[in-house]
Design a protein around this motif. Sequence first.
Motif, PDB file in Angstrom:
ATOM      1  N   GLU A   1       0.275  24.819   0.018  1.00 22.55           N
ATOM      2  CA  GLU A   1       0.122  23.778  -0.992  1.00 22.55           C
ATOM      3  C   GLU A   1      -0.670  22.578  -0.472  1.00 22.55           C
ATOM      4  O   GLU A   1      -1.392  21.923  -1.233  1.00 22.55           O
ATOM      5  N   ARG A   2      -0.536  22.298   0.814  1.00 20.25           N
ATOM      6  CA  ARG A   2      -1.326  21.215   1.402  1.00 20.25           C
ATOM      7  C   ARG A   2      -2.813  21.521   1.300  1.00 20.25           C
ATOM      8  O   ARG A   2      -3.624  20.642   0.964  1.00 20.25           O
ATOM      9  N   LEU A   3      -3.178  22.788   1.558  1.00 13.72           N
ATOM     10  CA  LEU A   3      -4.585  23.171   1.496  1.00 13.72           C
ATOM     11  C   LEU A   3      -5.106  23.167   0.062  1.00 13.72           C
ATOM     12  O   LEU A   3      -6.290  22.889  -0.178  1.00 13.72           O
ATOM     13  N   VAL A   4      -4.239  23.469  -0.909  1.00  5.05           N
ATOM     14  CA  VAL A   4      -4.647  23.355  -2.314  1.00  5.05           C
ATOM     15  C   VAL A   4      -5.090  21.925  -2.589  1.00  5.05           C
ATOM     16  O   VAL A   4      -6.166  21.681  -3.155  1.00  5.05           O
ATOM     17  N   ARG A   5      -4.276  20.963  -2.174  1.00  8.49           N
ATOM     18  CA  ARG A   5      -4.607  19.556  -2.439  1.00  8.49           C
ATOM     19  C   ARG A   5      -5.893  19.151  -1.726  1.00  8.49           C
ATOM     20  O   ARG A   5      -6.772  18.507  -2.324  1.00  8.49           O
ATOM     21  N   GLU A   6      -6.014  19.533  -0.460  1.00 11.31           N
ATOM     22  CA  GLU A   6      -7.204  19.156   0.294  1.00 11.31           C
ATOM     23  C   GLU A   6      -8.461  19.761  -0.308  1.00 11.31           C
ATOM     24  O   GLU A   6      -9.504  19.095  -0.398  1.00 11.31           O
ATOM     25  N   THR A   7      -8.373  21.006  -0.747  1.00  4.13           N
ATOM     26  CA  THR A   7      -9.538  21.661  -1.339  1.00  4.13           C
ATOM     27  C   THR A   7      -9.922  21.017  -2.660  1.00  4.13           C
ATOM     28  O   THR A   7     -11.108  20.779  -2.932  1.00  4.13           O
ATOM     29  N   VAL A   8      -8.934  20.726  -3.479  1.00  2.85           N
ATOM     30  CA  VAL A   8      -9.217  20.065  -4.755  1.00  2.85           C
ATOM     31  C   VAL A   8      -9.933  18.742  -4.513  1.00  2.85           C
ATOM     32  O   VAL A   8     -10.966  18.445  -5.131  1.00  2.85           O
ATOM     33  N   ARG A   9      -9.401  17.929  -3.617  1.00  2.00           N
ATOM     34  CA  ARG A   9      -9.994  16.624  -3.348  1.00  2.00           C
ATOM     35  C   ARG A   9     -11.401  16.762  -2.770  1.00  2.00           C
ATOM     36  O   ARG A   9     -12.327  16.018  -3.139  1.00  2.00           O
ATOM     37  N   ASP A  10     -11.570  17.726  -1.882  1.00  2.00           N
ATOM     38  CA  ASP A  10     -12.868  17.914  -1.234  1.00  2.00           C
ATOM     39  C   ASP A  10     -13.922  18.386  -2.233  1.00  2.00           C
ATOM     40  O   ASP A  10     -15.047  17.867  -2.260  1.00  2.00           O
TER      41      ASP A  10
ATOM     42  N   LEU B   1       6.778  22.896 -13.649  1.00  2.00           N
ATOM     43  CA  LEU B   1       6.431  21.538 -14.050  1.00  2.00           C
ATOM     44  C   LEU B   1       7.273  20.521 -13.300  1.00  2.00           C
ATOM     45  O   LEU B   1       6.767  19.461 -12.893  1.00  2.00           O
ATOM     46  N   ASP B   2       8.551  20.827 -13.101  1.00  2.00           N
ATOM     47  CA  ASP B   2       9.411  19.928 -12.337  1.00  2.00           C
ATOM     48  C   ASP B   2       8.890  19.763 -10.900  1.00  2.00           C
ATOM     49  O   ASP B   2       8.842  18.647 -10.360  1.00  2.00           O
ATOM     50  N   GLU B   3       8.507  20.890 -10.286  1.00  2.00           N
ATOM     51  CA  GLU B   3       7.992  20.839  -8.918  1.00  2.00           C
ATOM     52  C   GLU B   3       6.673  20.077  -8.845  1.00  2.00           C
ATOM     53  O   GLU B   3       6.451  19.277  -7.926  1.00  2.00           O
ATOM     54  N   VAL B   4       5.795  20.346  -9.815  1.00  2.00           N
ATOM     55  CA  VAL B   4       4.495  19.666  -9.842  1.00  2.00           C
ATOM     56  C   VAL B   4       4.683  18.163 -10.033  1.00  2.00           C
ATOM     57  O   VAL B   4       4.009  17.347  -9.383  1.00  2.00           O
TER      58      VAL B   4
ATOM     59  N   GLY C   1       4.641  12.570  -7.894  1.00  2.00           N
ATOM     60  CA  GLY C   1       5.708  11.702  -7.423  1.00  2.00           C
ATOM     61  C   GLY C   1       6.526  11.098  -8.544  1.00  2.00           C
ATOM     62  O   GLY C   1       7.304  10.160  -8.323  1.00  2.00           O
ATOM     63  N   ARG C   2       6.390  11.659  -9.728  1.00  2.00           N
ATOM     64  CA  ARG C   2       7.126  11.194 -10.906  1.00  2.00           C
ATOM     65  C   ARG C   2       7.401  12.396 -11.807  1.00  2.00           C
ATOM     66  O   ARG C   2       6.617  13.348 -11.829  1.00  2.00           O
ATOM     67  N   PRO C   3       8.456  12.368 -12.583  1.00  2.00           N
ATOM     68  CA  PRO C   3       8.729  13.500 -13.479  1.00  2.00           C
ATOM     69  C   PRO C   3       7.671  13.616 -14.570  1.00  2.00           C
ATOM     70  O   PRO C   3       7.167  12.604 -15.066  1.00  2.00           O
ATOM     71  N   TRP C   4       7.320  14.846 -14.911  1.00  2.00           N
ATOM     72  CA  TRP C   4       6.383  15.066 -16.010  1.00  2.00           C
ATOM     73  C   TRP C   4       7.061  14.707 -17.322  1.00  2.00           C
ATOM     74  O   TRP C   4       8.286  14.687 -17.428  1.00  2.00           O
ATOM     75  N   ARG C   5       6.252  14.440 -18.324  1.00  2.00           N
ATOM     76  CA  ARG C   5       6.793  14.096 -19.626  1.00  2.00           C
ATOM     77  C   ARG C   5       5.973  14.775 -20.724  1.00  2.00           C
ATOM     78  O   ARG C   5       4.826  15.166 -20.520  1.00  2.00           O
ATOM     79  N   ALA C   6       6.589  14.916 -21.893  1.00  2.00           N
ATOM     80  CA  ALA C   6       5.942  15.574 -23.030  1.00  2.00           C
ATOM     81  C   ALA C   6       6.129  14.725 -24.277  1.00  2.00           C
ATOM     82  O   ALA C   6       7.178  14.112 -24.473  1.00  2.00           O
ATOM     83  N   LEU C   7       5.106  14.706 -25.102  1.00  2.00           N
ATOM     84  CA  LEU C   7       5.158  14.013 -26.383  1.00  2.00           C
ATOM     85  C   LEU C   7       4.231  14.697 -27.365  1.00  2.00           C
ATOM     86  O   LEU C   7       3.237  15.335 -26.977  1.00  2.00           O
ATOM     87  N   GLY C   8       4.542  14.549 -28.643  1.00  2.00           N
ATOM     88  CA  GLY C   8       3.619  14.992 -29.667  1.00  2.00           C
ATOM     89  C   GLY C   8       2.486  13.993 -29.816  1.00  2.00           C
ATOM     90  O   GLY C   8       2.600  12.833 -29.443  1.00  2.00           O
TER      91      GLY C   8
ATOM     92  N   ILE D   1       0.271  25.751 -11.419  1.00  2.00           N
ATOM     93  CA  ILE D   1       0.787  26.473 -12.592  1.00  2.00           C
ATOM     94  C   ILE D   1       0.219  27.892 -12.615  1.00  2.00           C
ATOM     95  O   ILE D   1       0.951  28.861 -12.909  1.00  2.00           O
ATOM     96  N   LEU D   2      -1.061  28.048 -12.322  1.00  2.00           N
ATOM     97  CA  LEU D   2      -1.647  29.391 -12.273  1.00  2.00           C
ATOM     98  C   LEU D   2      -0.952  30.255 -11.222  1.00  2.00           C
ATOM     99  O   LEU D   2      -0.682  31.446 -11.448  1.00  2.00           O
ATOM    100  N   HIS D   3      -0.662  29.673 -10.084  1.00  2.00           N
ATOM    101  CA  HIS D   3       0.003  30.434  -9.005  1.00  2.00           C
ATOM    102  C   HIS D   3       1.407  30.857  -9.427  1.00  2.00           C
ATOM    103  O   HIS D   3       1.818  32.007  -9.177  1.00  2.00           O
ATOM    104  N   ALA D   4       2.146  29.966 -10.069  1.00  2.00           N
ATOM    105  CA  ALA D   4       3.492  30.318 -10.508  1.00  2.00           C
ATOM    106  C   ALA D   4       3.476  31.406 -11.566  1.00  2.00           C
ATOM    107  O   ALA D   4       4.322  32.313 -11.591  1.00  2.00           O
ATOM    108  N   HIS D   5       2.495  31.341 -12.465  1.00  2.00           N
ATOM    109  CA  HIS D   5       2.392  32.341 -13.535  1.00  2.00           C
ATOM    110  C   HIS D   5       2.096  33.723 -12.981  1.00  2.00           C
ATOM    111  O   HIS D   5       2.459  34.746 -13.583  1.00  2.00           O
ATOM    112  N   ALA D   6       1.425  33.789 -11.837  1.00  2.00           N
ATOM    113  CA  ALA D   6       1.014  35.083 -11.275  1.00  2.00           C
ATOM    114  C   ALA D   6       2.185  36.004 -11.049  1.00  2.00           C
ATOM    115  O   ALA D   6       2.054  37.247 -11.134  1.00  2.00           O
ATOM    116  N   SER D   7       3.355  35.457 -10.780  1.00  2.00           N
ATOM    117  CA  SER D   7       4.529  36.292 -10.516  1.00  2.00           C
ATOM    118  C   SER D   7       5.637  36.073 -11.543  1.00  2.00           C
ATOM    119  O   SER D   7       6.784  36.476 -11.327  1.00  2.00           O
TER     120      SER D   7
END
Length: 469
Positions: A3-12, A392-395, A401-408, A462-468
Amino acid sequence: MDERLVRETVRDVWAREALAGLSEFVTIPALSPAFDADWARTGHLHAAVEHTRAYLSARPIEGATVEVVELPGRTPLLLLDVPARDATNVETVVVYGHLDKQPAAGAWSPGLGPWTPVVKDERLYGRGAGDDGYAAYAAATALEALHAAGGGHARTVVLLETGEESGSPDLAAYLEHLSDRLGTVGLVICLDTSGADYERLWLATSLRGIAFLDLSVRVLDSGVHSGHASGLVASSFRVLRELLDRIEDPRTGRAKLPELEVEVPRDRLAEIGVAAAEGFLAPQLPIAEGVAFAEDDPVELVLANTWRTTLSVTGADGLPPILDAGNVLRPYTSLKLSFRLPPTVDSTVALRAIEKALTTDVPYGARVEIARAEAADGWNATPRAPWLESTLDEVGEDVFGRPWRALGLGGTIPFLGLFGRAYPDAQFVVTGPRGPGNNAHVPDEWLHLDQTARVTEAVARILHAHASA
């Protein structure tokens, strides 16, 4: 997956290549067909597609194919098709974005322009940066990051249309054309909405439908001195006002027709309750001094904006400017009416009910005409699966660093209704980095770069979690 490398790659990737590609995309005045009827000849939509195709084709995503699909007489579609990687899930993931743009829409601030990309204060300014050019670059970057970090994903198709700002008139034809090729779609990720802040991941879980029409009431063949005619003939405005009162309570704004109301689902009420407790309710609005909101209760305020019918008069004719207005009983009054409808209302049924109310037993036999009547359904997300809820909770915790939220959302996005009907059993993640003040359809549009990187990382997770799943 690292997961650390995911973040670094995205930023890079965003810092080195995606931002440069998106900046060049901004320079293309790829107006949606509603704003450029001669789009096929001007070629700007095709230029946007070609630019994005070239960028996606150059990405190091193993097994990926990039294809332009163009049905006769329709705007082009761009597909990035990536085969499954280390996945047990045989469903297809569709990631949605669009490449068409709104026009300049007025004067931009000094140093900024619709077709001139400017990076300032961690924002990319320019038309189409946030709505919705970033989606192509975010989707590709998420896939690159997954591959670099040893993550998996089901077969993923990034679908980029070029008619969204015109109401997606060609998308249904493309979804039908591609139905066999796409197979069973189990997850739709839409990267074209906004949230209430730039601190967390926001999901849109519903959108209102819409119905609109032009209504004209005529009482005279020509105008007459008001001293001669008033009191003998009812004013067209008074007749029109009485007709509108059949549909809307003028004191509360609530709809009177049963076809325009629905029961709000429990899960949506729960989301609104959470948001109310945290203060995420009303967007920043330029409210005039001394004007109050239409509702005092914060929950009722959100319901009014997301799950209830509202009427807006968006245009008028037959009314001269005040300085030119004499003492005349005018022959007619015309209004353009826009009805935002609850997400689960049948918009066609609602429009018929509105038309019937406006044309039946008209006071004084006044002549009523309705023109340009159209309607589009809203959308309500399917219940979230446990795997998605936990991801979503993990993300929320790990990425934001904050809980996700949903709204219409109170607006209408026709393509989500199309996807909802095409894939009724799919999970939906409708999100994006836009938020307060981003000016998507007006001057000084900008994209929040740090939030965009976080949303990109969230998509990869999310894509990684969906894979399994």
